[in-house]
Design a protein around this motif. Structure first.
Motif, PDB file in Angstrom:
ATOM      1  N   MET A   1       0.840  -1.175   0.000  1.00 20.68           N
ATOM      2  CA  MET A   1       0.000   0.000   0.000  1.00 20.68           C
ATOM      3  C   MET A   1       0.885   1.238   0.000  1.00 20.68           C
ATOM      4  O   MET A   1       1.541   1.521   0.975  1.00 20.68           O
ATOM      5  CB  MET A   1      -0.887   0.013   1.244  1.00 20.68           C
ATOM      6  N   SER A   2       0.868   1.970  -1.048  1.00 21.53           N
ATOM      7  CA  SER A   2       1.686   3.167  -1.111  1.00 21.53           C
ATOM      8  C   SER A   2       0.834   4.421  -1.280  1.00 21.53           C
ATOM      9  O   SER A   2       1.345   5.476  -1.613  1.00 21.53           O
ATOM     10  CB  SER A   2       2.692   3.053  -2.261  1.00 21.53           C
ATOM     11  N   ALA A   3      -0.452   4.307  -1.055  1.00 24.68           N
ATOM     12  CA  ALA A   3      -1.343   5.445  -1.196  1.00 24.68           C
ATOM     13  C   ALA A   3      -1.053   6.473  -0.106  1.00 24.68           C
ATOM     14  O   ALA A   3      -0.604   6.133   0.982  1.00 24.68           O
ATOM     15  CB  ALA A   3      -2.792   4.982  -1.114  1.00 24.68           C
ATOM     16  N   ALA A   4      -1.316   7.727  -0.422  1.00 23.98           N
ATOM     17  CA  ALA A   4      -1.045   8.811   0.520  1.00 23.98           C
ATOM     18  C   ALA A   4      -2.315   9.232   1.247  1.00 23.98           C
ATOM     19  O   ALA A   4      -3.380   9.364   0.646  1.00 23.98           O
ATOM     20  CB  ALA A   4      -0.460   9.999  -0.227  1.00 23.98           C
ATOM     21  N   VAL A   5      -2.172   9.457   2.533  1.00 23.95           N
ATOM     22  CA  VAL A   5      -3.255  10.006   3.340  1.00 23.95           C
ATOM     23  C   VAL A   5      -3.298  11.503   3.074  1.00 23.95           C
ATOM     24  O   VAL A   5      -2.266  12.167   3.033  1.00 23.95           O
ATOM     25  CB  VAL A   5      -2.990   9.727   4.836  1.00 23.95           C
ATOM     26  N   ARG A   6      -4.497  12.025   2.883  1.00 24.99           N
ATOM     27  CA  ARG A   6      -4.641  13.457   2.644  1.00 24.99           C
ATOM     28  C   ARG A   6      -5.677  14.043   3.605  1.00 24.99           C
ATOM     29  O   ARG A   6      -6.646  13.368   3.964  1.00 24.99           O
ATOM     30  CB  ARG A   6      -5.034  13.747   1.200  1.00 24.99           C
ATOM     31  N   ASP A   7      -5.434  15.271   3.975  1.00 21.68           N
ATOM     32  CA  ASP A   7      -6.384  15.998   4.808  1.00 21.68           C
ATOM     33  C   ASP A   7      -7.357  16.714   3.876  1.00 21.68           C
ATOM     34  O   ASP A   7      -6.947  17.315   2.885  1.00 21.68           O
ATOM     35  CB  ASP A   7      -5.639  17.010   5.683  1.00 21.68           C
ATOM     36  N   ASN A   8      -8.625  16.623   4.187  1.00 18.93           N
ATOM     37  CA  ASN A   8      -9.658  17.338   3.446  1.00 18.93           C
ATOM     38  C   ASN A   8     -10.343  18.273   4.442  1.00 18.93           C
ATOM     39  O   ASN A   8     -11.405  17.961   4.976  1.00 18.93           O
ATOM     40  CB  ASN A   8     -10.652  16.351   2.830  1.00 18.93           C
ATOM     41  N   PRO A   9      -9.724  19.433   4.725  1.00 24.29           N
ATOM     42  CA  PRO A   9     -10.247  20.315   5.763  1.00 24.29           C
ATOM     43  C   PRO A   9     -11.625  20.896   5.447  1.00 24.29           C
ATOM     44  O   PRO A   9     -12.344  21.280   6.372  1.00 24.29           O
ATOM     45  CB  PRO A   9      -9.189  21.414   5.883  1.00 24.29           C
ATOM     46  N   ALA A  10     -12.010  20.940   4.197  1.00 21.35           N
ATOM     47  CA  ALA A  10     -13.327  21.472   3.840  1.00 21.35           C
ATOM     48  C   ALA A  10     -14.445  20.656   4.477  1.00 21.35           C
ATOM     49  O   ALA A  10     -15.512  21.193   4.783  1.00 21.35           O
ATOM     50  CB  ALA A  10     -13.488  21.508   2.323  1.00 21.35           C
ATOM     51  N   ILE A  11     -14.197  19.360   4.668  1.00 22.43           N
ATOM     52  CA  ILE A  11     -15.213  18.510   5.306  1.00 22.43           C
ATOM     53  C   ILE A  11     -14.659  17.813   6.543  1.00 22.43           C
ATOM     54  O   ILE A  11     -15.228  16.824   7.030  1.00 22.43           O
ATOM     55  CB  ILE A  11     -15.839  17.509   4.309  1.00 22.43           C
ATOM     56  N   SER A  12     -13.553  18.324   7.074  1.00 19.96           N
ATOM     57  CA  SER A  12     -12.973  17.879   8.351  1.00 19.96           C
ATOM     58  C   SER A  12     -12.744  16.379   8.418  1.00 19.96           C
ATOM     59  O   SER A  12     -13.242  15.685   9.304  1.00 19.96           O
ATOM     60  CB  SER A  12     -13.859  18.318   9.530  1.00 19.96           C
ATOM     61  N   ARG A  13     -11.946  15.885   7.461  1.00 20.97           N
ATOM     62  CA  ARG A  13     -11.608  14.479   7.517  1.00 20.97           C
ATOM     63  C   ARG A  13     -10.313  14.190   6.775  1.00 20.97           C
ATOM     64  O   ARG A  13      -9.931  14.903   5.845  1.00 20.97           O
ATOM     65  CB  ARG A  13     -12.731  13.608   6.982  1.00 20.97           C
ATOM     66  N   PHE A  14      -9.651  13.133   7.221  1.00 21.65           N
ATOM     67  CA  PHE A  14      -8.520  12.579   6.497  1.00 21.65           C
ATOM     68  C   PHE A  14      -9.065  11.482   5.608  1.00 21.65           C
ATOM     69  O   PHE A  14     -10.025  10.784   5.974  1.00 21.65           O
ATOM     70  CB  PHE A  14      -7.478  12.005   7.467  1.00 21.65           C
ATOM     71  N   GLU A  15      -8.444  11.299   4.438  1.00 24.63           N
ATOM     72  CA  GLU A  15      -8.913  10.323   3.460  1.00 24.63           C
ATOM     73  C   GLU A  15      -7.750   9.494   2.942  1.00 24.63           C
ATOM     74  O   GLU A  15      -6.624   9.979   2.839  1.00 24.63           O
ATOM     75  CB  GLU A  15      -9.568  11.039   2.284  1.00 24.63           C
ATOM     76  N   LEU A  16      -8.062   8.266   2.610  1.00 25.08           N
ATOM     77  CA  LEU A  16      -7.088   7.368   2.014  1.00 25.08           C
ATOM     78  C   LEU A  16      -7.804   6.525   0.969  1.00 25.08           C
ATOM     79  O   LEU A  16      -8.768   5.821   1.289  1.00 25.08           O
ATOM     80  CB  LEU A  16      -6.455   6.462   3.079  1.00 25.08           C
TER      81      LEU A  16
END
Length: 91
Positions: free
Chosen positions: A1-16
């Motif tokens: 798994m080499s996917a990057a975690v990203r912050d999505n502050p517009a909806i207050s969540r981290f995504e993967l």
């Protein structure tokens, strides 16, 4: 798994994104404290370590931003309990 975690502050969540599904960790940010409220991984992607990868990445971002955390989410609490190296992030 080499996917990057990203912050999505517009909806207050981290995504993967992994294998066509998106795992999320919802949070509330108040001053210098990020409260994790819920972690969700689609049922067909559970038990593959995706949630742990998501939270590890989210906590790296928290540390980089100089924030502290409150783990209201049971998964995040369990992750912190099992990883003493991140306990210094607790309020």
């Amino acid at each position: 798994m080499s996917a990057a975690v990203r912050d999505n502050p517009a909806i207050s969540r981290f995504e993967l994104d992994v294998n066509g599904v998106t795992a999320v960790a919802n949070y509330r940010l108040n001053g210098g404290v990020m409260t994790f409220t819920h972690t969700e991984v689609p049922p067909d992607a559970r038990h593959g370590g995706i949630a742990s990868q998501l939270i590890a990445g989210a906590l790296r971002a928290v540390r980089a931003r100089g924030l502290k955390i409150v783990p209201h989410c049971s998964f995040v609490k369990a992750y912190v309990d099992q990883h003493p190296e991140v306990r210094d992030l607790l309020v």
